[in-house]
Design an enzyme around this catalytic site. Sequence first.
Site, PDB file in Angstrom:
ATOM      1  CB  SER A   1      14.325  -6.774 -13.508  1.00  0.00           C
ATOM      2  OG  SER A   1      13.352  -5.782 -13.291  1.00  0.00           O
TER       3      SER A   1
ATOM      4  CG  ASP B   1      18.647  -1.905  -9.608  1.00  0.00           C
ATOM      5  OD1 ASP B   1      17.560  -1.359  -9.878  1.00  0.00           O
ATOM      6  OD2 ASP B   1      18.943  -3.050 -10.005  1.00  0.00           O
TER       7      ASP B   1
ATOM      8  CG  HIS C   1      16.826  -2.261 -12.978  1.00  0.00           C
ATOM      9  ND1 HIS C   1      16.943  -3.199 -11.975  1.00  0.00           N
ATOM     10  CD2 HIS C   1      15.901  -2.769 -13.850  1.00  0.00           C
ATOM     11  CE1 HIS C   1      16.127  -4.208 -12.210  1.00  0.00           C
ATOM     12  NE2 HIS C   1      15.500  -3.982 -13.351  1.00  0.00           N
TER      13      HIS C   1
END
Length: 527
Positions: free
Chosen positions: A348, A412, A505
């Site tokens: 991320s 995602d 995600h």
Amino acid sequence: MADDHFSYLIVHAENGRITDLLRYGMFGNKASGAKFLQSSHPHIIQEELLSLGGLGQEAGETPDHRWVIVVSILMRKLIKIFGKPMEWTGYVVDFILNLLSLNGNLLGLFANLLLVSIFESKIDVLDCIEEAGKVVIPRRGSATFISTIGHIDGRIDLDPGDVFVAEKDVSKLGERVDAGNKSLMDLCMMASKLAYENANVIKNVVNLHWKMDFVDFYDCWNDYQKERSTQVFIFCDKQKDANLIVVSFRGTEPFDADDWITDFDYSWYDIPKLGKLHMGFLEALGLGNRSNPSSFQQILQAKNGFDEKETQRFPEMVEMTAYFAVRSKLKSLLKEHTNAKFMVTGHSLGGALAILFPTVLVLHEEEEVLERLLGVHTFGQPRVGNRQLGRYMESRLEEPIPKYYRVVYCNDIVPRLPYDNKTFLYKHFGVCLYYNSFFVGQKVEEEPNRNYYGLWYLIPEYVNAVWELMRGLGMGRRYGAEYKESWEGIMMRIMGLVIPGVSAHAPPNYINSIRLGKLRHIQMSTL
């Protein structure tokens, strides 16, 4: 250095009102749009408004383009409004999850509570419960306090199917010095997930479970968020004569509004010859401050990028900022372990910082350090710059073999941020390994549905979210106990029925993709 040697654009979501956004979005009102923009040069604002459709149809632009920045500002405003509730929710969720896990889940907690009548005690309720009822109260920062991410996926050990792990000789992982190595990718993903934990948890996992050598943990200043919110840790594959050094940056925390605001930010800083870089990510590394835009020039474009003498003059730079703290420690480790190479990784937001770290090393001409770079592995990483930046860094990271692998799982949403189309500047680069929801991967130039928007993709996204929930319920039976999803993980899948891109995600998807996935069109070594 003269002003014309650098340029920037800052999008101030806090400026202007909702009515200004509406006037700009619906009617292309230039004055309303300009309220949100600050730049080093007036013409940059004009160009941005033009490129976003802000001046009508005179330049052949379409009204759809200006809605992209409107949505970006609107999302940042909304997330800011819910910032405190998100933070409080995070504290409560973390406490409850740890309270349950430390006491044998719900039944165990009730059993302990029955051992004491808290109403008859005159001492503190929590102390009474803990001492008389033998209920373990979570202590934030302790070696047993696990993050929400850690509860969603409780795996801490490296891939049990890996030959080095099976032979209990994980130090040999570092002897394979090709960045496309599957064992190394699993190590990087597990390190990226571990970065969400506190220093005590990280140290225990690295030393006791991985049998490697924990080096240090840094809690660094983030100029964008105005707090110590950039976390990174370093470890080696062994204490002496290490072959591998790993730097792992923490990613976007689920309940941290500022992290999500950073992902949606559109502001950039332009470095001559290198390209435009995401300003929020630069601030997270401690490389400037948008309230004083010239600070980016002073730090990023300083000769030798604040060399050792200069950092000695400004010790707070090394102590407080992630880039200088990691660079300083990395240099000393490379001197100590003469045969070692280093990896940089993150999930991320951590992935964005992971690729920006070597980018700034290139800018600062740290050639001796860069010669020891084995590779960069990122997972669910947002975009960090424009096409010029990508081309420049690819020329440095693809010879003689690719060093930068960017892994994307299915729907995602974060790799689709900030928005990218023919008008907008943000572009991905590097080798993209894309895995679908069946864990089938392939090397692609860009992940499908690169902006996550459009009715064409809406139905497949929700259908896929239903499939992921069903798949999650049966993971343990199909692949073994190691892959059984926790009840927290199942709750995440249920949330994915509302926003599929958020549940996609989560780290479990990336760990499973690497361990169970099969790649088309590209062969990764398994040893």
